[in-house]
Motif scaffolding. Structure first.
Motif, PDB file in Angstrom:
ATOM      1  N   VAL A 211       0.853  -1.184   0.000  1.00 25.78           N
ATOM      2  CA  VAL A 211       0.000   0.000   0.000  1.00 25.78           C
ATOM      3  C   VAL A 211       0.892   1.239   0.000  1.00 25.78           C
ATOM      4  N   GLN A 212       0.535   2.216  -0.800  1.00 20.59           N
ATOM      5  CA  GLN A 212       1.284   3.465  -0.879  1.00 20.59           C
ATOM      6  C   GLN A 212       0.497   4.580  -0.201  1.00 20.59           C
ATOM      7  N   VAL A 213       1.178   5.372   0.621  1.00 16.51           N
ATOM      8  CA  VAL A 213       0.561   6.556   1.216  1.00 16.51           C
ATOM      9  C   VAL A 213       0.803   7.717   0.261  1.00 16.51           C
ATOM     10  N   THR A 214      -0.254   8.388  -0.161  1.00 15.71           N
ATOM     11  CA  THR A 214      -0.126   9.496  -1.108  1.00 15.71           C
ATOM     12  C   THR A 214       0.298  10.770  -0.370  1.00 15.71           C
ATOM     13  N   PRO A 215       0.760  11.788  -1.101  1.00 13.54           N
ATOM     14  CA  PRO A 215       1.075  13.067  -0.449  1.00 13.54           C
ATOM     15  C   PRO A 215      -0.106  13.630   0.335  1.00 13.54           C
ATOM     16  N   LYS A 216      -1.316  13.494  -0.228  1.00  7.19           N
ATOM     17  CA  LYS A 216      -2.510  13.948   0.507  1.00  7.19           C
ATOM     18  C   LYS A 216      -2.686  13.154   1.796  1.00  7.19           C
ATOM     19  N   GLY A 217      -2.377  11.848   1.717  1.00  4.97           N
ATOM     20  CA  GLY A 217      -2.494  10.995   2.900  1.00  4.97           C
ATOM     21  C   GLY A 217      -1.515  11.392   3.988  1.00  4.97           C
ATOM     22  N   TRP A 218      -0.262  11.658   3.604  1.00  5.63           N
ATOM     23  CA  TRP A 218       0.733  12.077   4.599  1.00  5.63           C
ATOM     24  C   TRP A 218       0.333  13.398   5.246  1.00  5.63           C
ATOM     25  N   ALA A 219      -0.179  14.319   4.434  1.00  5.33           N
ATOM     26  CA  ALA A 219      -0.599  15.615   4.975  1.00  5.33           C
ATOM     27  C   ALA A 219      -1.717  15.436   5.998  1.00  5.33           C
ATOM     28  N   TRP A 220      -2.662  14.553   5.690  1.00  5.04           N
ATOM     29  CA  TRP A 220      -3.782  14.323   6.606  1.00  5.04           C
ATOM     30  C   TRP A 220      -3.298  13.645   7.885  1.00  5.04           C
ATOM     31  N   LEU A 221      -2.446  12.633   7.754  1.00  8.72           N
ATOM     32  CA  LEU A 221      -1.943  11.908   8.921  1.00  8.72           C
ATOM     33  C   LEU A 221      -1.175  12.829   9.863  1.00  8.72           C
ATOM     34  N   GLU A 222      -0.389  13.740   9.291  1.00  9.51           N
ATOM     35  CA  GLU A 222       0.382  14.650  10.144  1.00  9.51           C
ATOM     36  C   GLU A 222      -0.521  15.686  10.800  1.00  9.51           C
ATOM     37  N   ALA A 223      -1.474  16.216  10.039  1.00  6.12           N
ATOM     38  CA  ALA A 223      -2.369  17.247  10.583  1.00  6.12           C
ATOM     39  C   ALA A 223      -3.305  16.682  11.649  1.00  6.12           C
ATOM     40  N   GLN A 224      -3.827  15.479  11.422  1.00  3.70           N
ATOM     41  CA  GLN A 224      -4.818  14.901  12.315  1.00  3.70           C
ATOM     42  C   GLN A 224      -4.210  14.117  13.480  1.00  3.70           C
ATOM     43  N   LEU A 225      -3.103  13.397  13.212  1.00  3.25           N
ATOM     44  CA  LEU A 225      -2.586  12.465  14.219  1.00  3.25           C
ATOM     45  C   LEU A 225      -1.103  12.651  14.527  1.00  3.25           C
ATOM     46  N   GLY A 226      -0.489  13.664  13.938  1.00  4.02           N
ATOM     47  CA  GLY A 226       0.915  13.924  14.227  1.00  4.02           C
ATOM     48  C   GLY A 226       1.864  12.861  13.695  1.00  4.02           C
ATOM     49  N   ILE A 227       1.461  12.120  12.674  1.00  5.14           N
ATOM     50  CA  ILE A 227       2.305  11.068  12.091  1.00  5.14           C
ATOM     51  C   ILE A 227       3.145  11.687  10.989  1.00  5.14           C
ATOM     52  N   ASP A 228       4.442  11.742  11.222  1.00  7.10           N
ATOM     53  CA  ASP A 228       5.364  12.393  10.299  1.00  7.10           C
ATOM     54  C   ASP A 228       5.970  11.378   9.334  1.00  7.10           C
ATOM     55  N   GLU A 229       5.884  11.667   8.049  1.00 10.78           N
ATOM     56  CA  GLU A 229       6.387  10.743   7.032  1.00 10.78           C
ATOM     57  C   GLU A 229       7.867  10.434   7.222  1.00 10.78           C
ATOM     58  N   ARG A 230       8.683  11.445   7.486  1.00  3.62           N
ATOM     59  CA  ARG A 230      10.135  11.242   7.573  1.00  3.62           C
ATOM     60  C   ARG A 230      10.523  10.307   8.696  1.00  3.62           C
ATOM     61  N   SER A 231       9.843  10.400   9.823  1.00  5.74           N
ATOM     62  CA  SER A 231      10.204   9.542  10.949  1.00  5.74           C
ATOM     63  C   SER A 231       9.861   8.075  10.653  1.00  5.74           C
ATOM     64  N   ILE A 232       8.753   7.821   9.987  1.00 10.81           N
ATOM     65  CA  ILE A 232       8.364   6.439   9.682  1.00 10.81           C
ATOM     66  C   ILE A 232       9.238   5.868   8.569  1.00 10.81           C
TER      67      ILE A 232
END
Length: 237
Positions: A211-232
């Protein structure tokens, strides 16, 4: 004389490497024809046909006919759960292994676990929901959703009250076989995955469980749940 579950029969079917490869290739919840399953298992069509018949007889697979074609899928979410649990039973300590290939890296990062999100992204998502009090781990490998969680999921677009409850409620803890931590499964996990894909936050591979996380998905995850793409991404590779 009381009846006992026939664990040995199911275990025998799963233990064969070819049948295990067939079952694993269906863990994304999709149905596939025999030829595709034979290719995935690295065997001839005739050999695959024999194994498919055994898996069908054992209840581990279901088949659907469409015209002259037959499509095979797992016998249910309980089969997927059993496979994931078995995969997690290896040694948890540090073991020297060859570097993971690109496909293996992709599956460890984010993948379908039958009908819900697994891998490092799935575990991070579940952990963030728990940290914010939207999910609470409960007995029986369940998650409970408190009022704050019901409100949050509702704002996202999921009506928790309308989810169909199973034997273990509507939110289940599923042990992630690569991360050795739990991710969200059950009806809530399945609906969450469906929502993510519908909004193009996630994209499922057509040829694998990745499964691929899209740029829109990363933006939502960080804004809503503080999940940062770079750390994962940095921790996964």
């Amino acid at each position: 004389m009381s009846e006992q579950p026939n664990i040995a029969s199911a275990a025998f079917l799963i233990a064969d490497p070819t049948r295990a490869a067939i079952l694993t290739s269906l863990l994304d919840g999709r149905a596939r024809p025999a030829g595709e399953l034979a290719f995935a298992a690295g065997v001839t069509a005739q050999t695959a046909s024999s194994h498919l018949a055994k898996l069908l007889a054992g209840g581990l697979l279901a088949v659907e006919a469409q015209g002259r074609h037959r499509y095979y899928r797992l016998g249910g979410s309980h089969v997927a759960l059993a496979l994931e649990c078995l995969a997690s039973m290896g040694p948890a300590g540090t073991v020297r292994r060859k570097p993971l290939g690109r496909e293996a890296q992709s599956l460890r990062f984010a993948r379908c676990c039958y009908d819900h999100l697994a891998g490092r992204v799935g575990v991070a998502l579940t952990s963030a929901l728990q940290e914010r009090g939207f999910l609470i781990a409960a007995a029986g490998k369940r998650f409970e959703v408190p009022s704050d969680g019901v409100e949050w999921f509702g704002a996202v677009g999921l009506d928790v009250a309308k989810l169909k409850r199973g034997r273990r409620g509507f939110a289940r803890q599923c042990l992630d076989w690569t991360e050795r931590e739990h991710h969200l499964a059950g009806p809530l996990g399945a609906e969450f995955m469906t929502l993510f894909c519908a909004r193009d936050w996630l994209r499922r591979s057509k040829s694998s469980r990745a499964v691929q996380v899209t740029p829109k998905g990363w933006a939502w995850l960080e804004a809503q749940l503080g999940i940062d793409e770079r750390s994962i991404v940095g921790a996964a590779y």
